[in-house]
Design a protein around this motif. Structure first.
Motif, PDB file in Angstrom:
ATOM      1  N   THR A  88       0.662  -1.368   0.215  1.00 12.06           N
ATOM      2  CA  THR A  88       0.029  -0.002   0.011  1.00 12.06           C
ATOM      3  C   THR A  88       0.870   1.321   0.007  1.00 12.06           C
ATOM      4  O   THR A  88       0.709   2.235  -0.687  1.00 12.06           O
ATOM      5  CB  THR A  88      -0.996   0.304   1.290  1.00 12.06           C
ATOM      6  OG1 THR A  88      -1.665  -1.088   1.344  1.00 12.06           O
ATOM      7  CG2 THR A  88      -1.960   1.286   1.221  1.00 12.06           C
ATOM      8  N   HIS A  99      -7.925  -3.592 -14.871  1.00 12.99           N
ATOM      9  CA  HIS A  99      -8.323  -4.134 -13.579  1.00 12.99           C
ATOM     10  C   HIS A  99      -8.937  -3.165 -12.629  1.00 12.99           C
ATOM     11  O   HIS A  99      -8.788  -3.255 -11.546  1.00 12.99           O
ATOM     12  CB  HIS A  99      -7.233  -5.089 -12.829  1.00 12.99           C
ATOM     13  CG  HIS A  99      -7.152  -6.367 -13.757  1.00 12.99           C
ATOM     14  ND1 HIS A  99      -8.124  -7.081 -14.373  1.00 12.99           N
ATOM     15  CD2 HIS A  99      -5.918  -7.092 -13.726  1.00 12.99           C
ATOM     16  CE1 HIS A  99      -7.364  -8.082 -14.831  1.00 12.99           C
ATOM     17  NE2 HIS A  99      -6.319  -7.971 -14.737  1.00 12.99           N
ATOM     18  N   LEU A 101     -12.267  -1.603 -10.872  1.00  9.57           N
ATOM     19  CA  LEU A 101     -13.566  -2.008 -10.441  1.00  9.57           C
ATOM     20  C   LEU A 101     -14.542  -1.275 -11.124  1.00  9.57           C
ATOM     21  O   LEU A 101     -14.785  -0.082 -10.999  1.00  9.57           O
ATOM     22  CB  LEU A 101     -13.762  -1.494  -8.907  1.00  9.57           C
ATOM     23  CG  LEU A 101     -13.157  -2.888  -7.958  1.00  9.57           C
ATOM     24  CD1 LEU A 101     -11.685  -3.012  -7.941  1.00  9.57           C
ATOM     25  CD2 LEU A 101     -13.558  -2.503  -6.513  1.00  9.57           C
ATOM     26  N   VAL A 103     -17.779  -1.052 -10.749  1.00 13.28           N
ATOM     27  CA  VAL A 103     -18.972  -0.212 -10.363  1.00 13.28           C
ATOM     28  C   VAL A 103     -18.473   1.091  -9.732  1.00 13.28           C
ATOM     29  O   VAL A 103     -19.141   1.783  -9.121  1.00 13.28           O
ATOM     30  CB  VAL A 103     -19.639  -1.039  -8.956  1.00 13.28           C
ATOM     31  CG1 VAL A 103     -20.334  -2.117  -9.683  1.00 13.28           C
ATOM     32  CG2 VAL A 103     -18.679  -1.595  -8.131  1.00 13.28           C
ATOM     33  N   LEU A 104     -17.109   1.335  -9.624  1.00 12.50           N
ATOM     34  CA  LEU A 104     -16.521   2.392  -9.160  1.00 12.50           C
ATOM     35  C   LEU A 104     -16.115   3.418 -10.066  1.00 12.50           C
ATOM     36  O   LEU A 104     -15.779   3.146 -11.307  1.00 12.50           O
ATOM     37  CB  LEU A 104     -15.488   2.234  -8.138  1.00 12.50           C
ATOM     38  CG  LEU A 104     -15.667   1.057  -7.133  1.00 12.50           C
ATOM     39  CD1 LEU A 104     -14.269   1.292  -6.199  1.00 12.50           C
ATOM     40  CD2 LEU A 104     -16.742   1.582  -6.227  1.00 12.50           C
ATOM     41  N   ARG A 108     -13.141   6.833  -7.433  1.00 15.66           N
ATOM     42  CA  ARG A 108     -13.203   5.894  -6.449  1.00 15.66           C
ATOM     43  C   ARG A 108     -12.360   4.790  -6.548  1.00 15.66           C
ATOM     44  O   ARG A 108     -11.639   4.315  -5.730  1.00 15.66           O
ATOM     45  CB  ARG A 108     -14.741   5.471  -6.371  1.00 15.66           C
ATOM     46  CG  ARG A 108     -15.691   6.494  -5.785  1.00 15.66           C
ATOM     47  CD  ARG A 108     -15.524   6.840  -4.468  1.00 15.66           C
ATOM     48  NE  ARG A 108     -16.107   5.525  -3.713  1.00 15.66           N
ATOM     49  CZ  ARG A 108     -15.721   4.865  -2.561  1.00 15.66           C
ATOM     50  NH1 ARG A 108     -14.711   5.356  -2.082  1.00 15.66           N
ATOM     51  NH2 ARG A 108     -16.211   3.918  -2.184  1.00 15.66           N
ATOM     52  N   LEU A 112      -9.331   3.745  -3.872  1.00 15.27           N
ATOM     53  CA  LEU A 112      -9.029   2.513  -3.050  1.00 15.27           C
ATOM     54  C   LEU A 112      -7.996   2.225  -2.227  1.00 15.27           C
ATOM     55  O   LEU A 112      -7.902   1.913  -1.132  1.00 15.27           O
ATOM     56  CB  LEU A 112      -9.174   1.327  -4.070  1.00 15.27           C
ATOM     57  CG  LEU A 112     -10.563   0.870  -4.571  1.00 15.27           C
ATOM     58  CD1 LEU A 112     -10.550  -0.157  -5.547  1.00 15.27           C
ATOM     59  CD2 LEU A 112     -11.411   0.349  -3.284  1.00 15.27           C
ATOM     60  N   PRO A 113      -6.588   2.441  -2.837  1.00 12.25           N
ATOM     61  CA  PRO A 113      -5.405   2.169  -1.742  1.00 12.25           C
ATOM     62  C   PRO A 113      -5.448   3.182  -0.632  1.00 12.25           C
ATOM     63  O   PRO A 113      -4.992   2.798   0.441  1.00 12.25           O
ATOM     64  CB  PRO A 113      -4.442   2.304  -2.674  1.00 12.25           C
ATOM     65  CG  PRO A 113      -4.768   2.256  -4.114  1.00 12.25           C
ATOM     66  CD  PRO A 113      -6.218   2.697  -4.242  1.00 12.25           C
ATOM     67  N   LEU A 114      -6.016   4.456  -0.783  1.00 14.81           N
ATOM     68  CA  LEU A 114      -6.151   5.293   0.128  1.00 14.81           C
ATOM     69  C   LEU A 114      -6.837   5.054   1.378  1.00 14.81           C
ATOM     70  O   LEU A 114      -6.827   5.253   2.337  1.00 14.81           O
ATOM     71  CB  LEU A 114      -6.419   6.754  -0.357  1.00 14.81           C
ATOM     72  CG  LEU A 114      -5.190   7.119  -1.311  1.00 14.81           C
ATOM     73  CD1 LEU A 114      -5.868   8.778  -1.759  1.00 14.81           C
ATOM     74  CD2 LEU A 114      -3.958   7.338  -0.990  1.00 14.81           C
ATOM     75  N   LEU A 115      -7.898   4.068   0.953  1.00 15.63           N
ATOM     76  CA  LEU A 115      -8.839   3.613   2.122  1.00 15.63           C
ATOM     77  C   LEU A 115      -7.949   3.022   3.202  1.00 15.63           C
ATOM     78  O   LEU A 115      -8.604   2.842   4.331  1.00 15.63           O
ATOM     79  CB  LEU A 115     -10.099   2.810   1.348  1.00 15.63           C
ATOM     80  CG  LEU A 115     -11.214   3.496   0.388  1.00 15.63           C
ATOM     81  CD1 LEU A 115     -11.741   2.606  -0.023  1.00 15.63           C
ATOM     82  CD2 LEU A 115     -11.714   4.620   1.092  1.00 15.63           C
ATOM     83  N   LEU A 116      -6.982   2.444   2.885  1.00 11.53           N
ATOM     84  CA  LEU A 116      -6.172   1.581   3.679  1.00 11.53           C
ATOM     85  C   LEU A 116      -4.985   2.508   4.676  1.00 11.53           C
ATOM     86  O   LEU A 116      -4.567   2.133   5.558  1.00 11.53           O
ATOM     87  CB  LEU A 116      -5.432   0.397   3.232  1.00 11.53           C
ATOM     88  CG  LEU A 116      -6.260  -0.423   2.264  1.00 11.53           C
ATOM     89  CD1 LEU A 116      -5.429  -1.174   1.382  1.00 11.53           C
ATOM     90  CD2 LEU A 116      -7.026  -1.390   3.068  1.00 11.53           C
ATOM     91  N   LEU A 117      -5.143   3.576   4.182  1.00 12.05           N
ATOM     92  CA  LEU A 117      -3.978   4.557   5.119  1.00 12.05           C
ATOM     93  C   LEU A 117      -5.021   5.481   5.989  1.00 12.05           C
ATOM     94  O   LEU A 117      -6.079   5.936   5.452  1.00 12.05           O
ATOM     95  CB  LEU A 117      -3.348   5.380   4.132  1.00 12.05           C
ATOM     96  CG  LEU A 117      -2.484   4.579   3.099  1.00 12.05           C
ATOM     97  CD1 LEU A 117      -1.815   5.564   2.035  1.00 12.05           C
ATOM     98  CD2 LEU A 117      -1.351   3.878   3.871  1.00 12.05           C
ATOM     99  N   LEU A 119      -5.978   8.559   6.368  1.00  8.66           N
ATOM    100  CA  LEU A 119      -6.061   9.673   5.653  1.00  8.66           C
ATOM    101  C   LEU A 119      -7.877  10.164   5.938  1.00  8.66           C
ATOM    102  O   LEU A 119      -8.529   9.504   5.956  1.00  8.66           O
ATOM    103  CB  LEU A 119      -5.899   9.738   4.504  1.00  8.66           C
ATOM    104  CG  LEU A 119      -4.343   9.318   3.939  1.00  8.66           C
ATOM    105  CD1 LEU A 119      -4.341   9.123   2.413  1.00  8.66           C
ATOM    106  CD2 LEU A 119      -3.452  10.294   4.443  1.00  8.66           C
ATOM    107  N   ARG A 124      -7.589  12.506   1.432  1.00 10.02           N
ATOM    108  CA  ARG A 124      -7.939  11.491   0.268  1.00 10.02           C
ATOM    109  C   ARG A 124      -8.119  12.255  -1.176  1.00 10.02           C
ATOM    110  O   ARG A 124      -7.669  11.795  -2.189  1.00 10.02           O
ATOM    111  CB  ARG A 124      -8.788  10.421   0.489  1.00 10.02           C
ATOM    112  CG  ARG A 124      -8.569   9.476   1.650  1.00 10.02           C
ATOM    113  CD  ARG A 124      -9.340   8.152   1.600  1.00 10.02           C
ATOM    114  NE  ARG A 124     -10.695   8.381   1.893  1.00 10.02           N
ATOM    115  CZ  ARG A 124     -11.356   8.497   2.645  1.00 10.02           C
ATOM    116  NH1 ARG A 124     -10.688   8.487   3.909  1.00 10.02           N
ATOM    117  NH2 ARG A 124     -12.631   8.595   2.713  1.00 10.02           N
ATOM    118  N   ARG A 160      -3.961   5.088  -9.997  1.00  5.11           N
ATOM    119  CA  ARG A 160      -4.329   4.414  -8.720  1.00  5.11           C
ATOM    120  C   ARG A 160      -3.006   3.887  -8.331  1.00  5.11           C
ATOM    121  O   ARG A 160      -2.689   3.744  -7.174  1.00  5.11           O
ATOM    122  CB  ARG A 160      -5.159   3.063  -9.184  1.00  5.11           C
ATOM    123  CG  ARG A 160      -5.361   2.177  -7.963  1.00  5.11           C
ATOM    124  CD  ARG A 160      -6.232   1.209  -8.359  1.00  5.11           C
ATOM    125  NE  ARG A 160      -5.700   0.195  -9.439  1.00  5.11           N
ATOM    126  CZ  ARG A 160      -6.437  -0.843  -9.984  1.00  5.11           C
ATOM    127  NH1 ARG A 160      -7.720  -0.766  -9.789  1.00  5.11           N
ATOM    128  NH2 ARG A 160      -5.866  -1.371 -10.915  1.00  5.11           N
TER     129      ARG A 160
END
Lengths: 233, 421
Positions: A88, A99, A101, A103-104, A108, A112-117, A119, A124, A160
């Protein structure tokens, strides 16, 4: 970090896969150093081990023996959780087929990777907007992948990959699914990332024209380093 | 919160599948809610109380119970011996008889639509002794209280439930003739004086007529038939309900009644209302067992399978996506949680919606679930169904999605992209 510091150090790496009773040796004592800010293209025939090597450098698989260090950190000894956190923070991955997503929206997907940090939403938003600006897609940020061309989707994929500001970017045939014009634009973008942001890029490609854009082309054959262009001391 | 948005976005990826899964969940939760509605009501009425007990006295050896009305006074007093200072006296009492008939004079045209089913009782006891009505506030019971007052003024008055009034196409103030079926040749001219409170749906098809009025009608029959009484004239008392404060009083009261010489021919028995209802429900025992232990679990199993199938398809379709998430740094447990959350969200919301609709429509529109069993023409869906429904949806969604979620968690990145390449 200066450009003479090694970013990636692959030392005597062996990788075997077991298929039934047969053991398949894909990498056989491979050594490779990639400097910070260097752009390296990995080439070779199918089965030569280039994607396996890329997966090992990205921490998606572990070597059977040998060591892989990224910025001095031994990633082949990290736990799965440590590897996930390292990916991450320190790694951007660009896929051949994007690849994203479906639906996003582009925004968005990049977020995605920022959701794991840890912030805030505004942090974000700031980082995603910057990443999309860099790839020239800030006017398409609310489009879904299905509403974007292949080249645009790959730009979102690149955004991304860089949104967490990693020092290392690995790309698995990033132009393999694109027409010549889009491929040219993506290759330009990768060169720009290296030049302006000092990113280290390791790219697998079958396309000699794509490989020519790299600082160095590394040929693999039967799991070993065959030749390097230009010759690397 | 940021992951919850992701869960919502994933659910929206295939609206048709999500809606179908949701509808399947809603249907099955509805079935289980209806089953639980009946079962919990029956459980409630057959659960023995420890205080404020209603004792029921009936004929011992015959069903339906048909006791002489001469028993009424002694039983209402609990068969208490005046000389026994320790005798238990009931706090309240109510005598029951049943008049079953029709508002249709032509026997060939008699059916459910014109059925007239009435309790023969002291009208004022309806407020203090009838189940559920005794628990209402005066404000809630106001329609009945007013009707009882009218019953005192109008001897041939009748209180009829809203459901039956609608079927008979009658309203308060109208007159009806009830042609006796169990009391053959007893036809009652009645004036409708009121209805039951809306909160007590179980009486929607029932009616109350005055005990005094009915006894007078039997006397009239006797006078018209050469002083020959009606064949059932001495069997008009079906039940006597007695209220006692606790189980000790109940046991003492039972002893008083069973040992009293006045109630031996025919002999009587005394039991709590829950025991009485349990005995009555014995006839339905196998059905209830099947519904409780086969139908309800089967519905929940099917519900789990429906959700499991939908989530399994979704997980298979999204293997690459999960691999991508892992590449981006998502941990296996985060992917597992993502899949479980999607299923839980669909299950919980569908369950809640289904139960909410069942509660609103069945209670609000139908006045209860029409499932005529024992003394219960309708069952009110309990408010608890809102959390049952949500919990049932959540639990079955969790059970159904667990294996697919484990599969998603275990996706190996190198395997997935090797196949893609």
């Amino acid at each position: 970090m200066s450009s003479s510091d090694p970013c990636v150090e692959v030392h005597d790496v062996h990788k075997s896969f077991r298929r039934g009773s047969e053991v398949l040796d894909v990498l056989n004592g491979l050594n490779l150093n990639v400097q910070q800010g260097e752009y390296v293209a990995l080439m070779g025939p199918s089965g030569s081990g280039k994607t396996t090597l890329l997966n090992l450098i990205a921490g998606l698989d572990r070597p059977t023996t040998g060591s892989i260090r990224v910025h001095g950190e031994e990633i082949s000894n990290m736990s799965e959780g440590q590897l996930a956190g390292w990916r991450t923070r320190s790694l951007g991955f660009i896929f051949q087929f994007y690849h994203l997503l479906p639906v996003l929206s582009a925004f968005r997907n990049v977020e995605l990777p920022l959701l794991l940090l840890p912030l805030s939403a505004s942090q974000r938003r700031q980082q995603v907007t910057t990443a999309l600006d860099i790839v020239g897609l800030s006017d398409r940020m609310w489009h879904r992948p299905g509403q974007l061309s292949g080249g645009q989707q790959q730009r979102v994929g690149i955004a991304r990959a860089i949104v967490t500001d990693p020092s290392l970017i690995v790309a698995d045939e990033p132009t393999g699914d694109l027409d010549a014009k889009s491929a040219h634009e993506i290759l330009n973008l990768l060169v720009e990332l290296k030049k302006t942001l000092n990113k280290t890029i390791v790219m697998v490609t079958h396309d000699p024209k794509a490989a020519e854009r790299a600082d160095r082309i590394v040929h693999l054959e039967k799991g070993r380093l065959a030749t390097q262009t230009p010759e690397f001391a | 919160m940021k992951f919850l948005v992701l869960v919502f976005e994933n659910i929206a990826r295939n609206p048709v599948r999500t809606i179908l899964t949701s509808l399947g969940t809603m249907m099955l939760v509805l079935v289980v809610t209806l089953v639980f509605t009946v079962l919990t009501t029956l459980d409630k009425v057959t659960t023995e109380k420890s205080a404020n007990i209603k004792a029921i006295v009936t004929e011992k050896w015959q069903n339906p119970s048909l006791m002489p009305y001469s028993y009424a006074a002694g039983l209402s007093a609990g068969a208490a011996d005046p000389s026994d200072s320790s005798a238990v006296h009931p706090q309240d009492s109510m005598t029951w008889g049943f008049f079953v008939g029709s508002t249709e004079s032509n026997p060939a045209k008699r059916g459910y639509e014109n059925l007239f089913f009435s309790f023969i009782m002291e009208a004022e006891k309806a407020r203090s002794m009838l189940d559920n009505i005794d628990a209402l506030t005066d404000e809630q019971a106001r329609p009945l209280i007013d009707a009882i007052k009218r019953m005192k003024e109008v001897r041939n008055g009748v209180i009829i439930g809203e459901g039956r009034l609608a079927k008979l196409k009658k309203k308060v103030g109208d007159r009806i003739t009830a042609y006796g079926r169990n009391y053959r040749d007893i036809n009652l001219e009645l004036e409708i004086v009121g209805s039951f409170p809306k909160e007590t749906a179980q009486y929607t098809d029932s009616a109350i007529i005055n005990r005094d009025f009915f006894e007078t009608e039997l006397d009239t029959y006797k006078a018209k038939n050469n002083n020959k009484p009606h064949p059932l004239a001495d069997k008009t008392l079906s039940l006597v309900w007695l209220r006692v404060p606790d189980r000790v009083s109940f046991n003492k009261l039972t002893e008083q009644i069973l040992t009293a010489p006045s109630f031996t021919n025919p002999a009587v028995k005394c039991e709590t209302s829950s025991t009485g209802i349990s005995s009555f429900l014995d006839a339905y025992r196998d059905i209830i067992w099947g519904v409780r232990w086969l139908l309800a679990p089967a519905c929940m199993l099917v519900l789990s399978l429906v959700i499991s199938n939908a989530i399994s398809i979704s997980v298979r379709e999204r293997r690459i996506e999960f691999a991508v998430l892992k590449v981006l740094g998502f941990l296996p447990w985060q992917i597992l949680t993502l899949v479980l959350s999607e299923a839980l969200l669909i299950g919980t919301l569908s369950g809640l919606l289904s139960a909410g609709l069942a509660y609103g429509i069945i209670n609000g529109v139908w006045g209860g679930l029409p499932f005529p069993i024992a003394f219960f023409p309708k069952f009110a869906v309990p408010i608890n169904c809102l959390w049952w429904g949500a919990a049932m949806g959540a639990v079955t969604a969790f059970a159904g999605s667990f294996i697919p979620a484990i599969t998603a968690r275990g996706v190996r990145v190198s395997d997935v992209f090797a196949k893609v390449a």
